[in-house]
Scaffold this motif. Structure first.
Motif, PDB file in Angstrom:
ATOM      1  N   LYS A  72       0.709  -1.110  -0.097  1.00 57.21           N
ATOM      2  CA  LYS A  72       0.055  -0.471   0.078  1.00 57.21           C
ATOM      3  C   LYS A  72       0.676   1.671  -0.465  1.00 57.21           C
ATOM      4  O   LYS A  72       0.758   1.784  -0.092  1.00 57.21           O
ATOM      5  CB  LYS A  72      -1.489   0.142   0.877  1.00 57.21           C
ATOM      6  CG  LYS A  72      -2.421  -1.473   1.588  1.00 57.21           C
ATOM      7  CD  LYS A  72      -2.685  -1.445   2.637  1.00 57.21           C
ATOM      8  CE  LYS A  72      -3.978  -1.685   2.264  1.00 57.21           C
ATOM      9  NZ  LYS A  72      -4.786  -2.324   4.309  1.00 57.21           N
ATOM     10  N   LEU A  73       2.367   1.365   0.607  1.00 57.94           N
ATOM     11  CA  LEU A  73       2.607   2.284   1.040  1.00 57.94           C
ATOM     12  C   LEU A  73       4.262   2.767  -0.671  1.00 57.94           C
ATOM     13  O   LEU A  73       4.155   1.915  -0.772  1.00 57.94           O
ATOM     14  CB  LEU A  73       3.789   2.834   1.839  1.00 57.94           C
ATOM     15  CG  LEU A  73       3.027   2.814   3.538  1.00 57.94           C
ATOM     16  CD1 LEU A  73       3.642   1.958   4.269  1.00 57.94           C
ATOM     17  CD2 LEU A  73       2.265   3.747   3.506  1.00 57.94           C
ATOM     18  N   SER A  74       4.205   3.935  -0.440  1.00 54.54           N
ATOM     19  CA  SER A  74       5.231   3.664  -1.640  1.00 54.54           C
ATOM     20  C   SER A  74       6.712   4.000  -0.893  1.00 54.54           C
ATOM     21  O   SER A  74       6.740   4.234   0.075  1.00 54.54           O
ATOM     22  CB  SER A  74       5.178   5.258  -3.089  1.00 54.54           C
ATOM     23  OG  SER A  74       5.153   6.349  -1.689  1.00 54.54           O
ATOM     24  N   ALA A  75       7.720   4.146  -1.935  1.00 52.91           N
ATOM     25  CA  ALA A  75       8.982   4.124  -0.927  1.00 52.91           C
ATOM     26  C   ALA A  75       9.477   5.371  -0.325  1.00 52.91           C
ATOM     27  O   ALA A  75       9.750   6.084   0.625  1.00 52.91           O
ATOM     28  CB  ALA A  75      10.264   4.047  -1.923  1.00 52.91           C
ATOM     29  N   ARG A  76       8.952   6.536  -0.857  1.00 51.98           N
ATOM     30  CA  ARG A  76       9.037   8.297  -0.959  1.00 51.98           C
ATOM     31  C   ARG A  76       7.896   8.187   0.415  1.00 51.98           C
ATOM     32  O   ARG A  76       8.142   8.798   1.387  1.00 51.98           O
ATOM     33  CB  ARG A  76       8.113   8.892  -2.325  1.00 51.98           C
ATOM     34  CG  ARG A  76       8.502  10.251  -1.686  1.00 51.98           C
ATOM     35  CD  ARG A  76       7.616  10.854  -2.402  1.00 51.98           C
ATOM     36  NE  ARG A  76       7.552  12.508  -2.482  1.00 51.98           N
ATOM     37  CZ  ARG A  76       8.144  13.280  -2.357  1.00 51.98           C
ATOM     38  NH1 ARG A  76      10.108  13.334  -2.402  1.00 51.98           N
ATOM     39  NH2 ARG A  76       8.893  14.727  -1.613  1.00 51.98           N
TER      40      ARG A  76
ATOM     41  N   HIS B  18       0.655   2.985  10.033  1.00 51.77           N
ATOM     42  CA  HIS B  18       0.590   3.397   8.601  1.00 51.77           C
ATOM     43  C   HIS B  18       0.837   1.557   7.749  1.00 51.77           C
ATOM     44  O   HIS B  18       2.135   1.454   7.562  1.00 51.77           O
ATOM     45  CB  HIS B  18       1.495   3.863   7.909  1.00 51.77           C
ATOM     46  CG  HIS B  18       1.243   5.309   9.021  1.00 51.77           C
ATOM     47  ND1 HIS B  18       0.555   6.488   8.003  1.00 51.77           N
ATOM     48  CD2 HIS B  18       2.016   5.830  10.370  1.00 51.77           C
ATOM     49  CE1 HIS B  18       0.690   7.702   9.130  1.00 51.77           C
ATOM     50  NE2 HIS B  18       1.668   7.055  10.749  1.00 51.77           N
ATOM     51  N   SER B  19      -0.510   1.185   7.412  1.00 56.02           N
ATOM     52  CA  SER B  19      -0.690  -0.442   7.390  1.00 56.02           C
ATOM     53  C   SER B  19       0.241   0.057   5.928  1.00 56.02           C
ATOM     54  O   SER B  19      -0.392   0.302   4.396  1.00 56.02           O
ATOM     55  CB  SER B  19      -1.140  -0.582   7.190  1.00 56.02           C
ATOM     56  OG  SER B  19      -1.389  -1.970   6.242  1.00 56.02           O
ATOM     57  N   ASP B  20       1.763  -1.283   5.103  1.00 52.29           N
ATOM     58  CA  ASP B  20       1.718  -1.084   3.941  1.00 52.29           C
ATOM     59  C   ASP B  20       0.696  -3.020   3.435  1.00 52.29           C
ATOM     60  O   ASP B  20       0.961  -3.080   2.133  1.00 52.29           O
ATOM     61  CB  ASP B  20       2.811  -1.959   4.137  1.00 52.29           C
ATOM     62  CG  ASP B  20       3.842  -2.026   2.537  1.00 52.29           C
ATOM     63  OD1 ASP B  20       3.387  -0.838   1.878  1.00 52.29           O
ATOM     64  OD2 ASP B  20       4.341  -3.112   2.080  1.00 52.29           O
ATOM     65  N   GLY B  21      -0.302  -3.291   4.387  1.00 51.22           N
ATOM     66  CA  GLY B  21      -0.667  -4.635   3.898  1.00 51.22           C
ATOM     67  C   GLY B  21      -0.209  -5.688   4.017  1.00 51.22           C
ATOM     68  O   GLY B  21       1.308  -6.196   4.828  1.00 51.22           O
ATOM     69  N   GLY B  22      -0.530  -6.692   4.462  1.00 50.47           N
ATOM     70  CA  GLY B  22      -0.511  -7.885   4.781  1.00 50.47           C
ATOM     71  C   GLY B  22      -0.115  -8.295   6.297  1.00 50.47           C
ATOM     72  O   GLY B  22       1.290  -9.326   6.560  1.00 50.47           O
TER      73      GLY B  22
END
Length: 243
Positions: free
Chosen positions: A8-12, A23-27
């Motif tokens: 869900k998140l971008s590297a930036r 802050h979720s990136d998923g999984g």
């Protein structure tokens, strides 16, 4: 069941987000940001334990941020994927992490922490100094040994040289070592539930050694422990030979 969204998140975003929270990136992968006295910027993995459904959290390392070194989003995703793989295999990552910490805890590390936890109850003015002497000086040969690997012979190696000359001090040292090992056992980081019984069995073997002034060397001290077996096993404190 619908698959949970990943990435869900971008590297930036991962490096520039400053808002406190998870802050979720998923999984199961989250970027946890806290401010104030307990400020942190860390990758964590959240999951529910199989059977109990209780939520578990394990840290994956400090997160990279603006002007801050740490684990990148890509590397955090690799760690999260490995954690999901272990969960799919029926393993409990948090329990495995605790086991790793337990295995690496040395006698010296635990003894120092234990002394800090009980010193407030000392009444005699020399009690803290006596405990410190025993755990740091007399126990120096075993301070670097992992708790799970301490054997009866390690402890006897400390007691035997002083038992005939300064018997009272030797008994006090033995008592303090036993208190440390008992506390370690109670916290699940000790060498096993039979360490005291194994020590007493070894002590009994040398009771026949006598001197005119001291009587029996290494007198066995009676202890009454619930559930203690009558025939201790040989080898390490937990019945296993030291690896």
């Amino acid at each position: 069941m619908a698959k949970r969204q990943l990435h869900k998140l971008s590297a930036r975003e991962a490096e520039t987000i400053i808002e406190p929270g998870r802050h979720s990136d998923g999984g199961g992968l989250y970027l946890a940001i806290e401010t104030g006295a307990h400020a942190r910027r860390q990758w964590i993995f959240l999951y529910r334990a199989r059977g109990t459904g209780k939520r578990r959290e394990i840290g994956l390392g400090a997160a990279k941020g603006k002007g801050r070194d740490g684990i990148s989003l890509a590397d955090a995703r690799l760690k999260a994927a490995d954690t999901r793989k272990r969960l799919a295999e029926g393993k409990d990552p948090a329990a495995e992490r605790r086991a790793e910490i337990v295995a690496a805890t040395t006698f010296g590390e635990f003894a120092d922490a234990f002394l800090v936890s009980i010193k407030a109850g000392f009444k005699g003015k020399n009690t803290l100094a006596d405990w410190t002497r025993d755990l740091k000086v007399r126990c120096k040969p075993i301070r670097g040994i992992e708790l799970a690997n301490i054997t009866v012979n390690d402890v006897l190696g400390i007691l035997s040289p002083i038992w005939m000359t300064i018997n009272r001090t030797a008994r006090e040292t033995r008592s303090r070592i036993e208190r440390v090992l008992d506390a370690a056992e109670a916290r699940g980081v000790g060498p096993g539930p039979r360490h005291v019984e194994n020590l007493e069995a070894a002590v009994a073997e040398v009771e026949a050694v006598e001197t005119p002034s001291q009587g029996c060397a290494l007198q066995r001290r009676p202890r009454h422990r619930a559930g203690a077996a009558s025939q201790p096993r040989s080898g390490g404190y937990g019945g296993q030979p030291r690896r």
